[in-house]
Enzyme design. Structure first.
Site, PDB file in Angstrom:
ATOM      1  N   GLU A   1      30.343  70.227 -10.984  1.00 52.83           N
ATOM      2  CA  GLU A   1      30.576  68.997 -11.728  1.00 52.83           C
ATOM      3  C   GLU A   1      29.546  68.970 -12.841  1.00 52.83           C
ATOM      4  O   GLU A   1      28.353  69.147 -12.577  1.00 52.83           O
ATOM      5  CB  GLU A   1      30.410  67.772 -10.824  1.00 52.83           C
ATOM      6  CG  GLU A   1      30.964  66.478 -11.431  1.00 52.83           C
ATOM      7  CD  GLU A   1      30.261  66.045 -12.698  1.00 52.83           C
ATOM      8  OE1 GLU A   1      30.931  65.536 -13.609  1.00 52.83           O
ATOM      9  OE2 GLU A   1      29.035  66.217 -12.805  1.00 52.83           O
TER      10      GLU A   1
ATOM     11  N   CYS B   1      29.365  59.503 -10.688  1.00 55.40           N
ATOM     12  CA  CYS B   1      30.057  60.730 -10.291  1.00 55.40           C
ATOM     13  C   CYS B   1      31.390  60.482  -9.620  1.00 55.40           C
ATOM     14  O   CYS B   1      31.488  59.676  -8.711  1.00 55.40           O
ATOM     15  CB  CYS B   1      29.182  61.562  -9.380  1.00 55.40           C
ATOM     16  SG  CYS B   1      29.992  63.113  -8.985  1.00 55.40           S
TER      17      CYS B   1
ATOM     18  N   CYS C   1      31.317  63.054  -5.928  1.00 56.26           N
ATOM     19  CA  CYS C   1      30.736  62.447  -4.729  1.00 56.26           C
ATOM     20  C   CYS C   1      30.955  60.936  -4.767  1.00 56.26           C
ATOM     21  O   CYS C   1      30.105  60.170  -4.348  1.00 56.26           O
ATOM     22  CB  CYS C   1      29.269  62.793  -4.590  1.00 56.26           C
ATOM     23  SG  CYS C   1      28.224  62.141  -5.905  1.00 56.26           S
TER      24      CYS C   1
ATOM     25  N   HIS D   1      27.020  56.750  -4.474  1.00 56.88           N
ATOM     26  CA  HIS D   1      26.177  55.900  -5.318  1.00 56.88           C
ATOM     27  C   HIS D   1      26.480  54.424  -5.068  1.00 56.88           C
ATOM     28  O   HIS D   1      25.581  53.590  -5.043  1.00 56.88           O
ATOM     29  CB  HIS D   1      26.381  56.247  -6.795  1.00 56.88           C
ATOM     30  CG  HIS D   1      25.835  57.595  -7.161  1.00 56.88           C
ATOM     31  ND1 HIS D   1      24.498  57.857  -7.216  1.00 56.88           N
ATOM     32  CD2 HIS D   1      26.463  58.771  -7.435  1.00 56.88           C
ATOM     33  CE1 HIS D   1      24.310  59.129  -7.537  1.00 56.88           C
ATOM     34  NE2 HIS D   1      25.496  59.705  -7.658  1.00 56.88           N
TER      35      HIS D   1
ATOM     36  N   ARG E   1      25.400  66.337  -1.505  1.00 54.87           N
ATOM     37  CA  ARG E   1      24.433  67.280  -2.083  1.00 54.87           C
ATOM     38  C   ARG E   1      22.996  66.976  -1.704  1.00 54.87           C
ATOM     39  O   ARG E   1      22.085  67.660  -2.150  1.00 54.87           O
ATOM     40  CB  ARG E   1      24.584  67.297  -3.605  1.00 54.87           C
ATOM     41  CG  ARG E   1      25.862  68.004  -4.022  1.00 54.87           C
ATOM     42  CD  ARG E   1      26.347  67.613  -5.403  1.00 54.87           C
ATOM     43  NE  ARG E   1      27.713  68.079  -5.582  1.00 54.87           N
ATOM     44  CZ  ARG E   1      28.787  67.508  -5.035  1.00 54.87           C
ATOM     45  NH1 ARG E   1      28.658  66.436  -4.262  1.00 54.87           N
ATOM     46  NH2 ARG E   1      29.990  68.016  -5.214  1.00 54.87           N
TER      47      ARG E   1
ATOM     48  N   SER F   1      21.025  66.128  -6.992  1.00 56.65           N
ATOM     49  CA  SER F   1      21.001  67.236  -7.947  1.00 56.65           C
ATOM     50  C   SER F   1      19.842  67.111  -8.921  1.00 56.65           C
ATOM     51  O   SER F   1      19.476  68.092  -9.576  1.00 56.65           O
ATOM     52  CB  SER F   1      22.333  67.346  -8.702  1.00 56.65           C
ATOM     53  OG  SER F   1      23.351  67.712  -7.789  1.00 56.65           O
TER      54      SER F   1
ATOM     55  N   CYS G   1      25.845  69.045  -9.189  1.00 58.80           N
ATOM     56  CA  CYS G   1      26.545  67.935  -9.830  1.00 58.80           C
ATOM     57  C   CYS G   1      25.634  67.384 -10.899  1.00 58.80           C
ATOM     58  O   CYS G   1      24.655  66.708 -10.623  1.00 58.80           O
ATOM     59  CB  CYS G   1      26.913  66.846  -8.841  1.00 58.80           C
ATOM     60  SG  CYS G   1      27.675  65.468  -9.718  1.00 58.80           S
TER      61      CYS G   1
ATOM     62  N   CYS H   1      25.758  63.489 -11.812  1.00 64.54           N
ATOM     63  CA  CYS H   1      24.853  62.828 -10.883  1.00 64.54           C
ATOM     64  C   CYS H   1      23.410  63.011 -11.336  1.00 64.54           C
ATOM     65  O   CYS H   1      22.646  62.055 -11.457  1.00 64.54           O
ATOM     66  CB  CYS H   1      24.980  63.440  -9.499  1.00 64.54           C
ATOM     67  SG  CYS H   1      26.193  62.637  -8.463  1.00 64.54           S
TER      68      CYS H   1
HETATM   69  N1  NFV Z   1      23.876  65.262  -6.774  1.00 70.97           N
HETATM   70  C1  NFV Z   1      24.767  64.545  -6.502  1.00 70.97           C
HETATM   71 FE1  NFV Z   1      26.152  63.566  -6.119  1.00 70.97          FE
HETATM   72  C2  NFV Z   1      26.319  64.126  -4.511  1.00 70.97           C
HETATM   73  N2  NFV Z   1      26.520  64.638  -3.495  1.00 70.97           N
HETATM   74  C3  NFV Z   1      25.076  62.230  -5.565  1.00 70.97           C
HETATM   75  O1  NFV Z   1      24.358  61.409  -5.179  1.00 70.97           O
HETATM   76  O2  NFV Z   1      27.490  64.660  -6.763  1.00 70.97           O
HETATM   77 NI1  NFV Z   1      28.284  64.093  -7.899  1.00 70.97          NI
END
Ligand code: NFV
Ligand code: HEM
Ligand code: HEM
Ligand code: SF4
Ligand code: SF4
Ligand code: F3S
Ligand SMILES: [Mg+2]
Lengths: 376, 556, 242
Positions: free
Chosen positions: B13, B60, B63, B67, B483, B506, B550, B553
Site C-alpha cells: 500500500e 488507510c 488496514c 485506525h 502490521r 509502518s 503500508c 499509514c
Molecule cells: N502500518 C500500517 Fe496499517 C496496518 N496494519 C496501520 O495502523 O496498514 Ni495500512
C-alpha cells in the site's frame, strides 16, 4: 467514443498483415511462441486463435494521494468478480497495488501501454494530486504525481476518477487542505471524465462502470457533474428502507436507544442520506450484505463534494465557521432574534421619548377634532 | 559499488522508495523513503473528537478499522467512557476479521509473486499438482481437472500477449526455486484467495455497514442488538457472522498455512536473511474481558531487545520518555529543532520539504529523505508486526503461541533463530493468523453467551454530548494492527481536537535513520541481503514485502 | 427634534388609493405562506422527539409536515412570480422602481430615513405615500431572499420530483457543490425571514403610530391618508412614485 477501443483496434494478426507478413509467416510465428512458452504442438493453434481475437482494453490505474481503499473495494466486487475482470475483460497493465513488476520494470510496463495503445487505453485514477510545493507531496519514481498524471492522460481515451479522492479531493482536501490536494477534473481538461465518488465507492459500482464500458462500448450516461447516472441519480434517502419511519416522524434520538433497536430513522443522529447521492440503499455493500444505515449508523455523505467539511457527523446542521462546535444556524438565529427583540423594545421606548412631540401633536390633533365635534 | 533504486515498490500500500548501495553482490546500506503525504493530523485540528475515527480511518483502506478503533479508544480514554462488553466483543471480532483478511491478501496478492513464478506454472503437470495439493490439505478444489482447466485459462491469458498485472515480472529469475507444480498451486490459490477475501470482510459490513471503511462509534458500536426485530443484530446476522468466521478458519487452515509450509522448504536460506534489528515492540490487544484489562490480552504486550527472549520489557504509552518521534531525516520541522524527540501528546507535524525537485534520480540521504518521522522506544529502533507479536507471545510462555511456533519449527526442521529473518516474518504472519482465526470463534461464543444472559447493550451514550465533557482531556488508544503496534494520542480542549498524533506500525518499520544514524527496521533488514542481478532485485522485494508495508499509514 | 409640518391644528387629509387589490391579496397570501414555511421548515430541520408505540404505517405526521411545506412553497413561488409581474403593470406604488435604487437621491433618502426613523437623530422627515426608500430597499432584499429560498428550495425538491417545473432547478445543487450546501443555505436564509417578519410588523405599527396615515389598515383596504399639504408638495415633483 469509447466503443472504438474494442471495435477499431486491430488484432495482432491484422497488424502483421498490414506489415506485409503472409499467413504462413504468421503461423510460423505462432509455433515459435508456443514452443517458447513450453506448450505442446497443439499450442500453436491456440496461439494463432488468441492472436486473431480482439485484444482486451488496456487499463492504466494510477495511485496518488489515496488510502487504497478504492482498490480494496474494487477487489471486493462480487459480480463480476475481479479475477474475471482482469483475466478476461480488460488488461490491467499498471496498478501499483497488484502488479508483479516493480521499479523500472513497472515504469516500463506503463510506458509500453502508453505508446502501443496511444489513444485507446482507459486511465483510472485513485487518489488526488497535491498541487502544493511543486508537487513534492506525492512523488513516484522521482517524478511528481502532477507530471505523471499529465503524461498518462495525454493518450487516454477516457479518465475514470475512482472514489472521492480523485473526484473531489476527499479527506486530504478537507480544511485546511495543507497539501493542496486537487481532484482530477480540475487538472485534466478535454477528455471524457467519469467520476465515481464514494469513500470508497461500492465495489460492484466500480466493476459496473468498467463493465458498462466493455459491454456496451460506450461511456455510461453521466449527470451534470460527471457521475454515472446508473449509480448516482438517487439519494440514499430515496431508497432507504427506514424511510417510512422518517415520514412517520419516528426517529432514533440517540444510539442504542429503544428507537434504534426498532430501526427508526437516523435523521436526528446526523444521517446525511437526504443530501447524498449514492446507490448504497439499493446495491448495498459487499454483495448486498448491509449498508451503513442498515447497520445502525447514519450515512455521512461520503460520496458528496467536501463532505468532510459538511459539519459534524452526528449533527444535521452545518456549523458556522468560527463559532465553535456548538453553534449551528438555529443557535445563531435564536441569538439574532433575541438581539432584534431587544432592539425593538429599545426602539419602542425611544420612540415614546424622542418622538413624543410628534405623537403628542397627532394625539392633540385627534383630541382637537373630538373637541370640535362636541362643540357643535 | 552501485546505487540502485526501486521506486515504486509495488504490491504494497502506498508510495515507498528504496535506494540501496550494492557492493560485492550484497546490500551495504539501504534507505527507505515514503514519498506521499496528506497531513491528516493537521486536518484533524479543531474538529469534533467524535468524528476523528472517520478521518483517521481514511489513513488507510487496506488496514481499514484499525485506525478507527485506536481513535475511538483514545477519545474514550480521554473522556473516561466505559464501553459495554458487547461492543468490546464486536470490536474484537472486527479486529480478527481484519487481521485474517489482511494477512491472507498479503500472502497471496502482495507477497506470493516474490516466491511463485507464474510463467513456470504453465509447465506444471496437472496430475502431479493434484497429488501434491491433496497431500498437503483437505481443500476440495484439488482435482487434476481443476488444475488443468486453470492452466488452460492461464495459457490463454499468457498467449494473448497482454500479461496485465503479470507483465514485466522477474519471471525466470534464478531466485525462483519452486517446482512448476507448486507454482501452479500458488496461482490457483492466488485466484481463490481473491474470491474468498471478499467474504470474510462481511463481518465488518454486518457490524459497520460497509467495507472498506466500516463505521465506528465513540461509546460503543452503532449496530444495536435487536433479537426481536428485523433491524439491527439478531439471530440471522449473528449466524451470518458465525458462518463467515468458520469459513475463514477453514481457509486459513486448509489453504493459507499448507501453502506457506509447502513453499517455505524451498526457501530455507531466507531463514538467515533479512533479520534486521532484533528489537521487537508490542502494545497488545484482544482482551477476553475489557480493553483496559491488559492482563487478559490474547496478544500480550511487551518489548524484546537484542533478540533476548528471556526478558520482556514493560511498555507505557503515557510515559513521555518511552515513545518519541524524531525528524533528523524527515521532511518536517519542530519548533524545538531537529535534535529533539517528541512524545506524541506534544507531537508536531509541520511540513518542510528539502529534498530534490522532481524529476530526480537520487535522494540526498545524508540529509532529510522521507515523509515518515522516526519513532523510537526509549531511544531504540523497534520492529513491530506479526513477528514481534509471535515472539512476545512465545517469550511470555503462552501455550497457544508455543504450540504453533514449535510445531512449525519442527516441521520445517529449522532452529528458533530462523524466526529472526525474512522467512520468519512471513511465517509468523501465518502462525498468528491461525491463532486469530481460533480466537475469533471464542469471542463469538462469548458474545452469544453475553446476549443469552440478557445483556443487549451496545453503546454507552452518557458522555456522547460535548456538554458533558471536561474543559480539557488527554487520551491514548492503542491496538495491534495487522502490521504491528498502533497508537493514537489525542488532546481535547473546549470540546475540540487540540492535537492529534498517530504513531503507526509502518512508521516504526519504514522510517529513516535517527539522530545517531541508526537505521529502522527496513533499512536494517536489507543490510547484507545478496542481490543476484542488480537489474532485477527481487531480493529487495522479498524482505520489504515480508514487512507488508503500508505507506499511507506510515506517513498519514 | 426634527422639523415637522404637522401642527396640533387638525389637518386636512387626502385619501390615496395606494395598494390595489392584487397587491393586498399578494401580501397576505405571501405573509401566510412565509409563516407556514418557517414553521414547517424548522420542524423539518429539527423534528421534535415524539415517542410513540404506533407502527410507522399508521403515522405520517412528518410526511404531512413536509407536504404542507411543499404546498406552501408552490403557492409562495407563483405568488412571488405574480408580484414581479405586477411590478410592471400595477400602479406607481407597486412599481419595481420602488425597490431598485436607480439614483443617488435614493441612497440619500435611505440614509435620512435611517437617521430619523431608526436612530432617531437629526434628519429631515421624508414623507412618502407608498413605500419609503428604506422600506423599498429592504423589500428588494426580501425579494432576493425569496429568490434564494425558491432556488434552494426547488433545487432540493428537484430530486424528489419528476415534474419539469422543479426539475428546472436541478442545476442548483450542482452549482453549489451538492444538496448539503443547498440545504444549509436554505436553512440559514430562514432566519432572515424570521427576523424580517418581526422587524417588519413592528415597523408597520411604528409608522402607523408615529405618522397616523393608516399604515396598518392600508394593507386591508388599500387606502392611506395623507396631509393635503404633503400631497400638494408631492404633486410638484414629477414622476415621483413615493
Ligand atoms: N502500518 C500500517 Fe496499517 C496496518 N496494519 C496501520 O495502523 O496498514 Ni495500512
Ligand atoms: C420563506 C420561505 C421558506 C422557508 C423559511 C423555508 C424553510 C425551510 C427550512 C428551515 C427547512 C429545513 C432545512 C433543514 O433541513 O435544516 C426547509 C426544508 C426544505 N424546504 Fe423550505 N423554506 C422556504 C421555502 C421553500 C420553497 C419555496 C421550497 C420549494 C420547493 C422549499 C423546499 C424545501 C425542501 C425541499 C426542504 C427539504 C425538506 C426535506 O428534505 O424533506 N422551501 N425549508
Ligand atoms: C409574515 C408576515 C409579513 C410579511 C412576510 C410581509 C411582507 C411584506 C412585503 C413583502 C411587503 C412589500 C409589499 C409590496 O409592495 O409588494 C409588505 C408591505 C407591507 N406590509 Fe407586510 N408582511 C407581513 C406582515 C404584515 C402585517 C402583519 C402587516 C400589518 C398589519 C403588514 C403591513 C404591511 C404594510 C402596511 C405594507 C406596506 C408598507 C410600506 O410600504 O412601508 N405586513 N409586507
Ligand atoms: S476516496 Fe476514500 S476510500 Fe478512496 S482512496 Fe480516497 S480516502 Fe480512500
Ligand atoms: S435513515 Fe437517513 S436515509 Fe434513511 S430515511 Fe432516515 S434520514 Fe433518510
Ligand atoms: S456514508 Fe457513504 S457508504 Fe453510502 S450510506 Fe452514505 S454514501
Ligand atoms: Mg504521526
Amino acid at each position: 467514443m469509447l466503443t472504438e477501443i474494442s471495435t477499431q483496434r486491430k488484432t495482432y494478426y491484422e497488424e502483421l498483415q498490414d506489415k506485409g507478413y503472409s499467413r504462413r509467416d504468421f503461423l510460423k510465428f505462432c509455433t515459435m511462441i508456443a514452443a517458447y512458452m513450453g506448450l505442446q504442438s497443439s499450442g500453436a493453434a491456440q496461439v494463432a486463435e488468441a492472436l486473431k481475437t480482439k485484444p482486451r482494453v488496456p487499463v492504466i490505474w494510477l495511485h496518488f494521494q489515496e488510502c487504497t481503499c478504492c482498490s480494496e473495494s474494487f477487489i471486493r466486487s462480487s459480480h463480476p468478480i475481479v479475477a474475471d475482470i482482469i483475466l478476461d475483460k480488460l488488461s490491467l497493465d499498471y496498478t501499483e497495488t497488484l502488479m508483479a513488476a516493480a521499479g523500472h520494470q513497472a515504469e516500463e510496463a506503463m510506458q509500453k501501454t502508453m505508446k502501443d495503445h496511444y489513444g485507446e487505453y482507459v486511465l483510472c485514477v485513485e487518489g488526488s494530486v497535491p498541487a502544493g510545493a511543486d508537487g513534492v507531496y506525492c512523488m513516484i519514481g522521482g517524478k511528481s504525481s502532477m507530471d505523471i498524471l499529465h503524461e498518462a492522460a495525454a493518450g487516454a481515451k477516457a479518465v475514470i476518477c475512482w472514489g472521492s479522492c480523485a473526484s473531489n479531493g476527499c479527506v486530504q482536501a478537507a480544511k485546511p487542505n495543507p497539501t493542496k490536494a486537487t481532484p482530477i477534473h480540475k487538472i485534466i481538461k478535454g477528455k471524457p471524465i467519469i467520476k465515481v465518488p464514494g469513500c470508497p465507492p461500492i465495489g460492484e459500482v466500480m466493476a459496473g462502470v468498467l463493465v458498462h464500458i466493455l459491454t456496451f462500448d460506450t461511456l455510461p450516461a453521466l449527470d451534470g457533474i460527471g457521475r454515472p447516472k446508473a449509480f448516482y441519480s438517487k439519494r440514499v434517502h430515496d431508497s432507504c428502507y427506514r424511510r417510512p419511519y422518517y415520514d412517520a416522524g419516528m426517529f432514533v434520538e440517540t444510539f442504542d436507544d429503544e428507537n434504534a433497536k426498532r430501526g427508526y430513522c437516523l435523521y436526528k443522529v446526523g444521517c446525511k442520506g437526504p443530501s447524498t447521492y449514492n446507490a448504497c440503499g439499493i446495491i448495498k455493500w459487499n454483495n448486498g450484505t448491509s449498508y451503513p444505515i442498515q447497520s445502525g449508523h447514519g450515512c455521512f455523505g461520503c460520496s458528496e463534494e467536501s463532505f468532510w467539511d459538511n459539519g459534524p457527523i452526528y449533527e444535521r446542521m452545518v456549523n458556522a465557521g468560527g463559532f465553535g462546535i456548538e453553534q449551528n444556524a438555529d443557535k445563531v438565529g435564536m441569538v439574532a432574534l433575541g438581539v432584534t427583540a431587544a432592539g425593538i423594545a429599545a426602539h419602542a421606548v425611544a420612540t415614546n421619548l424622542r418622538k413624543h412631540k410628534v405623537v403628542d401633536e397627532l394625539i392633540a390633533e385627534g383630541k382637537q377634532s373630538e373637541h370640535e365635534l362636541k362643540k357643535d | 559499488m552501485a546505487r540502485i533504486v526501486v521506486d515504486p515498490i509495488t504490491r504494497i500500500e502506498g508510495h515507498l522508495r528504496i535506494e540501496a548501495e550494492i557492493n560485492n553482490g550484497k546490500i551495504e546500506e539501504a534507505y527507505s523513503s515514503g514519498t506521499m503525504v496528506r497531513l491528516i493530523e493537521e486536518i484533524l485540528r479543531g474538529r469534533d473528537p467524535r468524528d476523528a475515527w472517520a478521518f483517521v480511518g481514511r489513513v488507510c483502506g487496506v488496514c481499514t478499522t484499525v485506525h478507527s478503533l485506536a481513535s475511538i479508544r483514545a477519545v474514550e480514554d480521554a473522556l473516561k467512557i466505559v464501553v459495554p462488553p458487547n461492543a468490546e466483543l464486536v470490536r474484537n471480532l472486527m479486529f480478527c476479521a481484519q487481521n485474517i483478511h489482511d494477512h491472507v491478501v498479503h500472502f497471496y496478492h502482495l507477497h506470493a509473486l516474490d516466491w511463485v513464478d507464474v510463467v513456470s506454472a504453465l509447465k506444471a503437470d496437472p496430475k502431479k499438482t493434484s497429488e501434491i495439493a491433496q497431500s498437503i490439505s483437505h481443500w476440495p478444489k484439488s482435482s487434476p481437472g481443476y488444475f488443468s482447466d486453470l492452466q488452460k485459462r492461464l495459457t490463454k491469458f499468457v498467449e494473448s500477449g497482454q500479461l496485465g498485472i503479470f507483465a514485466n515480472g522477474y519471471w525466470g529469475h534464478p531466485a525462483y526455486k519452486l517446482p512448476a507444480e507448486i507454482n501452479l498451486i500458488g496461482v490457483a490459490h492466488y485466484l481463490e484467495a481473491l474470491e474468498w477475501q471478499k467474504e470474510i470482510v462481511k463481518v465488518h459490513t454486518i457490524f459497520g455497514g460497509k467495507k472498506p471503511h466500516p463505521n465506528f462509534l465513540v461509546g460503543g458500536m452503532a449496530c444495536s442488538i435487536s433479537l426481536d426485530d428485523s433491524s439491527g443484530i439478531n439471530a440471522e446476522r449473528l449466524a451470518y457472522v458465525h458462518q463467515l468466521l468458520k469459513q475463514a478458519k477453514e481457509f486459513v487452515e486448509q489453504v493459507y498455512i499448507p501453502d506457506l509450509l509447502a513453499i517455505a522448504p524451498y526457501y530455507l536460506d531466507w531463514g538467515a536473511i533479512g533479520g534486521g534489528l532484533g528489537n521487537y515492540l508490542v502494545y497488545g490487544d484482544l482482551s477476553t474481558s475489557s480493553y483496559t484489562d491488559t492482563q487478559n490480552y490474547k496478544f500480550p504486550a511487551g518489548a524484546i531487545l537484542n533478540k533476548d527472549l528471556s526478558k520482556i520489557h514493560e511498555v507505557d504509552l503515557r510515559n513521555d520518555s518511552e515513545v518519541q518521534e524524531f525528524i533528523p531525516h524527515s521532511w518536517y520541522e519542530y519548533a524545538g529543532g531537529d535534535g529533539v524527540g517528541l512524545h506524541p501528546w506534544k507531537g508536531e507535524t509541520k511540513l518542510n520539504y528539502t529534498g530534490p525537485k522532481p524529476p530526480f534520480d537520487h535522494l540526498n540521504v545524508e540529509e532529510k529523505y522521507s515523509f515518515l518521522k522516526t519513532p523510537r522506544w526509549k531511544g531504540n529502533a523497534m520492529e513491530v508486526g506479526p513477528l514481534a507479536r509471535v515472539l512476545v507471545g512465545y517469550a511470555s510462555g503462552r501455550e497457544d503461541f508455543k504450540e504453533v511456533v514449535d510445531s512449525t519449527l519442527s516441521k520445517l526442521n529449522v532452529p528458533a533463530t530462523a524466526l529472526f529473518s525474512t522467512l520468519g516474518r512471513t511465517a509468523a504472519r501465518g502462525l498468528e493468523t491461525i491463532l486469530v482465526s481460533q480466537w475469533a470463534l471464542e469471542f463469538y461464543d462469548q458474545l452469544i453467551g453475553n446476549i443469552k444472559s440478557g445483556d443487549t447493550r451496545m453503546a454507552n451514550m452518557e458522555k456522547f454530548k460535548p456538554e458533558t465533557w471536561p474543559a480539557s482531556a488527554m487520551g491514548v488508544g492503542h491496538t495491534e494492527a495487522p502490521r504491528g503496534a498502533l497508537a493514537h494520542w489525542i488532546d481535547i480542549e473546549d470540546q475540540k481536537i487540540k492535537n492529534y498524533q498517530l504513531v503507526v506500525p509502518s512508521t516504526w518499520n519504514a522510517s529513516p535513520r535517527d539522530l545517531e544514524g541508526k537505521p529502522s527496521a527496513y533499512e536494517s533488514a536489507l543490510k547484507d541481503t545478496p542481490i543476484a542481478d542488480i537489474n532485477k532485485p527481487v531480493e529487495i522485494l522479498r524482505t520489504i514485502h515480508s514487512f507488508d508495508p503500508c505507506l499511507a499509514c506510515a506517513v498519514h | 427634534m426634527n422639523s415637522t409640518t404637522v401642527s396640533s391644528k387638525p389637518q386636512l387629509l387626502r385619501r390615496v388609493f395606494v395598494w390595489e387589490l392584487p397587491v393586498r391579496y399578494y401580501h397576505w397570501l405571501n405573509a401566510g405562506c412565509i409563516l407556514v414555511l418557517i414553521a414547517t421548515g424548522l420542524i423539518i430541520g429539527d423534528p421534535p422527539a415524539i415517542m410513540t408505540s404506533k407502527e410507522a404505517h399508521s403515522s405520517y405526521w412528518f410526511g404531512t409536515t413536509r407536504f404542507i411545506h411543499f404546498v406552501a412553497a408552490y403557492i409562495f413561488l407563483f405568488n412571488f412570480l405574480f408580484r414581479i409581474y405586477w411590478g410592471f403593470v400595477g400602479n406607481k406604488y407597486a412599481s419595481w422602481k420602488n425597490f431598485i435604487p436607480t439614483n443617488r437621491q435614493y441612497f440619500k433618502d435611505m440614509w435620512n430615513i435611517l437617521k430619523s426613523d431608526i436612530f432617531m437623530t437629526k434628519g429631515y422627515n421624508v414623507h412618502t405615500i407608498g413605500h419609503n426608500r428604506l422600506a423599498g430597499f429592504i423589500y428588494f432584499m426580501t425579494f432576493i431572499a425569496f429568490g434564494i429560498q425558491c432556488l434552494t428550495g426547488f433545487g432540493l425538491y428537484s430530486a424528489m420530483s419528476d415534474w419539469w417545473l422543479p426539475n428546472l432547478f436541478s442545476w442548483v445543487p450542482y452549482l453549489l457543490g451538492g444538496d448539503f450546501m443547498v440545504r444549509t443555505i436554505h436553512h440559514w436564509a430562514t432566519w432572515f425571514f424570521i427576523l424580517f417578519t418581526v422587524v417588519h410588523v413592528y415597523l408597520v405599527f411604528y409608522h402607523d403610530y408615529v405618522e397616523g396615515h393608516g399604515e396598518i389598515s392600508s394593507m386591508g383596504g388599500g387606502w392611506k391618508f395623507i396631509e393635503e399639504e404633503i400631497f400638494k408638495r408631492k404633486k410638484k415633483i414629477k414622476n415621483s412614485n413615493l
